[in-house]
Write a protein that holds these residues in place. Structure first.
Motif, mmCIF file in Angstrom:
data_model
loop_
_atom_site.group_PDB
_atom_site.id
_atom_site.type_symbol
_atom_site.label_atom_id
_atom_site.label_comp_id
_atom_site.label_asym_id
_atom_site.label_seq_id
_atom_site.Cartn_x
_atom_site.Cartn_y
_atom_site.Cartn_z
ATOM 1 N N LEU A 44 51.799 -67.154 -100.693
ATOM 2 C CA LEU A 44 53.160 -66.614 -100.726
ATOM 3 C C LEU A 44 53.738 -66.626 -102.134
ATOM 4 O O LEU A 44 54.662 -65.865 -102.436
ATOM 5 C CB LEU A 44 54.076 -67.425 -99.794
ATOM 6 C CG LEU A 44 53.722 -67.452 -98.310
ATOM 7 C CD1 LEU A 44 54.788 -68.201 -97.531
ATOM 8 C CD2 LEU A 44 53.566 -66.050 -97.750
ATOM 9 N N LYS A 75 56.148 -61.101 -104.573
ATOM 10 C CA LYS A 75 57.064 -60.768 -103.481
ATOM 11 C C LYS A 75 56.345 -59.962 -102.400
ATOM 12 O O LYS A 75 56.623 -60.130 -101.205
ATOM 13 C CB LYS A 75 58.255 -59.974 -104.012
ATOM 14 C CG LYS A 75 59.211 -60.794 -104.870
ATOM 15 C CD LYS A 75 60.397 -59.948 -105.317
ATOM 16 C CE LYS A 75 61.366 -60.770 -106.149
ATOM 17 N NZ LYS A 75 62.538 -59.952 -106.595
ATOM 18 N N TYR A 102 54.305 -62.263 -100.359
ATOM 19 C CA TYR A 102 55.207 -63.085 -99.544
ATOM 20 C C TYR A 102 55.637 -62.317 -98.292
ATOM 21 O O TYR A 102 55.555 -62.829 -97.167
ATOM 22 C CB TYR A 102 56.430 -63.482 -100.362
ATOM 23 C CG TYR A 102 57.416 -64.346 -99.613
ATOM 24 C CD1 TYR A 102 57.335 -65.731 -99.678
ATOM 25 C CD2 TYR A 102 58.435 -63.778 -98.847
ATOM 26 C CE1 TYR A 102 58.233 -66.533 -98.979
ATOM 27 C CE2 TYR A 102 59.337 -64.563 -98.149
ATOM 28 C CZ TYR A 102 59.232 -65.946 -98.222
ATOM 29 O OH TYR A 102 60.118 -66.724 -97.536
ATOM 30 N N LEU A 119 53.904 -63.758 -94.842
ATOM 31 C CA LEU A 119 54.778 -64.727 -94.178
ATOM 32 C C LEU A 119 54.629 -64.725 -92.653
ATOM 33 O O LEU A 119 54.533 -65.796 -92.039
ATOM 34 C CB LEU A 119 56.240 -64.468 -94.568
ATOM 35 C CG LEU A 119 57.250 -65.441 -93.951
ATOM 36 C CD1 LEU A 119 57.011 -66.855 -94.463
ATOM 37 C CD2 LEU A 119 58.684 -64.998 -94.226
#
Length: 494
Positions: free
Chosen positions: A45, A49, A52, A56
């Motif tokens: 993560l 970005k 992530y 996630l």
């Protein structure tokens, strides 16, 4: 001030962003993420970005298990973190002293495990109790409960009864000794399809059982249920007339088993195909049950007195049986095992005691060519080592085989039969190259002398091999070096 055009009138030509690294492809990232543990996903993560956002959900899609010992920040298992990411959680296990503090709405939650755990000494339930957790999550399909007697009260079972999609309840080591709580539990079971009770204790009256409507029940497991005598349990089974699978383990069973056989003969359970029965049922009683059963596809009669009478009765199911477990049945002979292998065309799993190599060679051809799991001790006399290649050739015909345990589950052998299948190339191992689906190999209860060439052959020939069990060579240093090769390839040591 100059006028700006309306947004709707703007024509934007998208610019393709070249991808120079395969790891930037979302498909590749998700593929990689599917093989990673939660702690490794957490590190991913931090890459960017984009990583992530993409990875996630995978962290929370995996089983989320919470306990007082594991509630540490790197794993993100604090109550506030669960609630923040609740929309991703599908499988949740709470092994905590105060499970109610994890109460939240998890929109995709379909499986919930509770316990073992004990309430605080004052027996109060701060931050909500388990009833709230159930009511907030109507998407639940499965609830698994272990050692949570203090929480299993009537309001909890009333909430369970209101779950619209719940199909399965599994309970282990729990006690419900209040009559109102027990009645609420049994009423909540009326919408269940699958019920498993293992080492549980219930205070229940027979009149409550006989008033239940359990026609939705498809699978029932009663494993040493306390405070319910055999006839009460039989009456419970009688309420489930659409049963497809029954697992029934009781301590005393003389009267109940006989009446169960009579009910079978009267076709009380017309859909019943899976049957797993109690310990130490006599050969005659087993035969009565097998004669009465209409069509068995799954048969587990391990640790029973299966012998010549029940073996004769079992033959009428040879054309339909797919899973057969005879482990621990002292009356099972080598000839019986060989007959099963020669007579059950749809058999997929077999667990048994010993089959002698000479019986295999002298017997007819195996017809169980769909077999996926073979756990039988293949035993050779001391002067029968020349039969090794013929046994390997016979096993090679089982091209669907995924699990091979040539030592079976036998922990003793007669002195005159001490030799097992020798997993070496010069004894015929190469014939098993056809077994492309092999995933699990157990050398337990065998004496092996494999070398590096055998291990490299296995890794090259069995691309799907995942787990190996047992000692590969009797010399410890050689054994450890062989294991290093397997582990380096990602094969687990069980």
């Amino acid at each position: 001030m100059a006028d700006f055009p309306e947004v709707s009138s703007l024509r934007i030509t998208p610019r393709a962003i070249p991808i120079t690294n395969p790891l930037d492809l979302p498909e590749i990232q998700l593929r990689i993420g599917g093989f990673l543990e939660r702690k490794d996903l957490a590190r991913c993560l931090l890459v960017s970005k984009a990583w992530y956002k993409l990875l996630l959900p995978l962290i929370w899609k995996k089983t989320v298990a919470i306990s007082s010992e594991l509630r540490i920040t790197p794993y993100g298992l604090m109550p506030e973190n669960l609630k923040r990411h609740s929309e991703h959680i599908q499988i949740l296990g709470i092994h905590d002293n105060i499970p109610g503090q994890f109460t939240a709405t998890y929109p995709k939650l379909h499986a919930l495990t509770l316990g073992p755990g004990n309430p605080p000494e004052n027996k109060s339930f701060p931050e909500g109790d388990l009833t709230d957790l159930i009511e907030f999550n109507p998407s639940l399909v499965l609830i698994n409960i272990s050692s949570l007697g203090h929480y299993l009260q009537a309001p909890f079972w009333d909430a369970v009864a209101g779950l619209p999609h719940l199909e399965t309840i599994q309970i282990r080591d729990a006690t419900i000794n209040n009559e109102d709580d027990a009645k609420a539990f049994w009423l909540s079971c009326q919408n269940m399809e699958n019920l498993c009770l293992t080492y549980t204790s219930f205070l229940v009256r027979d009149d409550i059982i006989t008033q239940l409507n359990l026609t939705k029940m498809r699978s029932l497991e009663l494993d040493f249920v306390k405070d319910m005598d055999d006839m009460v349990q039989l009456n419970l089974i009688r309420q489930c007339q659409n049963l497809e699978e029954l697992s029934w383990y009781i301590k005393t069973h003389d009267k109940a088993i006989g009446m169960f056989a009579k009910d079978l003969a009267q076709r009380l359970w017309p859909r019943l195909g899976g049957l797993s029965l109690a310990f130490d049922i006599s050969d005659e009683d087993l035969a009565e049950v097998l004669d009465a059963a209409e069509r068995i596809t799954i048969l587990d009669i391990s640790r029973n007195c299966f012998g010549p009478i029940s073996s004769q009765a079992c033959r009428r199911h040879f054309q339909t049986v797919t899973i057969l477990n005879l482990w621990g049945c002292s009356g099972v002979t080598s000839e019986m095992i060989q007959e099963i292998l020669c007579s059950c065309p749809h058999l997929k799993e077999l667990k048994g005691e010993t089959v002698f190599a000479r019986d295999i060679v002298n017997g007819g051809p195996w017809v169980c060519l769909s077999l996926r799991s073979l756990e039988v001790c293949i035993t050779f006399g001391r002067t029968e080592q020349d039969l090794q290649p013929m046994i390997f050739e016979r096993i090679s015909q089982l091209v669907q085989l995924e699990r091979l345990c040539p030592g079976g589950m036998v922990y003793w052998r007669k002195k005159e039969f001490q030799e097992a299948l020798d997993m070496r190339l010069d004894r015929g191992l190469g014939a098993l190259e056809k077994l492309k689906n092999m995933r699990f190999l157990s050398c337990n209860n065998t004496t092996q002398f494999m070398e590096e060439k055998e291990i490299r052959w296995m890794m090259a020939s069995w691309k799907n091999l995942q787990i190996v069990h047992g000692k590969l060579n009797q010399t410890d240093t050689i054994n450890e070096s062989l294991w290093e090769l397997l582990i380096a390839r990602g094969i687990k040591r069980s």
